[in-house]
Design a protein around this motif. Structure first.
Motif, PDB file in Angstrom:
ATOM      1  N   ILE A   1       0.849  -1.189   0.000  1.00  0.00           N
ATOM      2  CA  ILE A   1       0.000   0.000   0.000  1.00  0.00           C
ATOM      3  C   ILE A   1       0.887   1.241   0.000  1.00  0.00           C
ATOM      4  N   VAL A   2       0.581   2.145  -0.912  1.00  0.00           N
ATOM      5  CA  VAL A   2       1.246   3.441  -1.021  1.00  0.00           C
ATOM      6  C   VAL A   2       0.190   4.496  -0.712  1.00  0.00           C
ATOM      7  N   CYS A   3       0.561   5.499   0.096  1.00  0.00           N
ATOM      8  CA  CYS A   3      -0.381   6.559   0.477  1.00  0.00           C
ATOM      9  C   CYS A   3       0.120   7.913  -0.018  1.00  0.00           C
ATOM     10  N   PRO A   4      -0.199   8.253  -1.271  1.00  0.00           N
ATOM     11  CA  PRO A   4       0.295   9.522  -1.830  1.00  0.00           C
ATOM     12  C   PRO A   4      -0.300  10.738  -1.138  1.00  0.00           C
ATOM     13  N   ARG A   5       0.519  11.774  -1.015  1.00  0.00           N
ATOM     14  CA  ARG A   5       0.103  13.075  -0.489  1.00  0.00           C
ATOM     15  C   ARG A   5       0.581  14.140  -1.473  1.00  0.00           C
ATOM     16  N   PHE A   6      -0.323  15.015  -1.847  1.00  0.00           N
ATOM     17  CA  PHE A   6      -0.038  16.082  -2.801  1.00  0.00           C
ATOM     18  C   PHE A   6      -0.079  17.402  -2.043  1.00  0.00           C
ATOM     19  N   LYS A   7       1.019  18.168  -2.105  1.00  0.00           N
ATOM     20  CA  LYS A   7       1.114  19.413  -1.346  1.00  0.00           C
ATOM     21  C   LYS A   7       1.626  20.558  -2.212  1.00  0.00           C
ATOM     22  N   VAL A   8       1.183  21.754  -1.863  1.00  0.00           N
ATOM     23  CA  VAL A   8       1.767  22.995  -2.369  1.00  0.00           C
ATOM     24  C   VAL A   8       2.348  23.656  -1.133  1.00  0.00           C
TER      25      VAL A   8
END
Length: 81
Positions: free
Chosen positions: A33-40
């Motif tokens: 399981i990979v838990c991507p997080r997208f941030k600015v």
């Protein structure tokens, strides 16, 4: 890929750079399981979970993750498994 979900928190503007983190949170016998997080910057834009399952393409169904693959991913698990 067996399952994927994402939760959008807020939008990003066209000219903003988005940083994507892809921590490996689980390394199982037949899946990971990979838990991507997208941030600015520090602002969370979206986050999710993607479950990958190793399969036998000839016989069909799940199969154990090869030892070489497990060894390659092991250092990247965020849980330190």
């Amino acid at each position: 890929m067996a399952e994927a979900r994402i939760r959008y928190r807020q939008g990003a503007r066209y000219d903003e750079l988005i940083d994507i983190e892809m921590p490996l949170t689980r390394l199982g016998t037949t899946s990971m399981i990979v838990c991507p997080r997208f941030k600015v910057g520090e602002r969370l834009i979206a986050e999710g979970e993607v479950r990958h399952v190793f399969t036998d393409t000839v016989a069909g169904g799940k199969k154990e993750m090869p030892d070489a693959v497990r060894a390659a991913f092991q250092p990247y698990t965020s849980a330190g498994e």
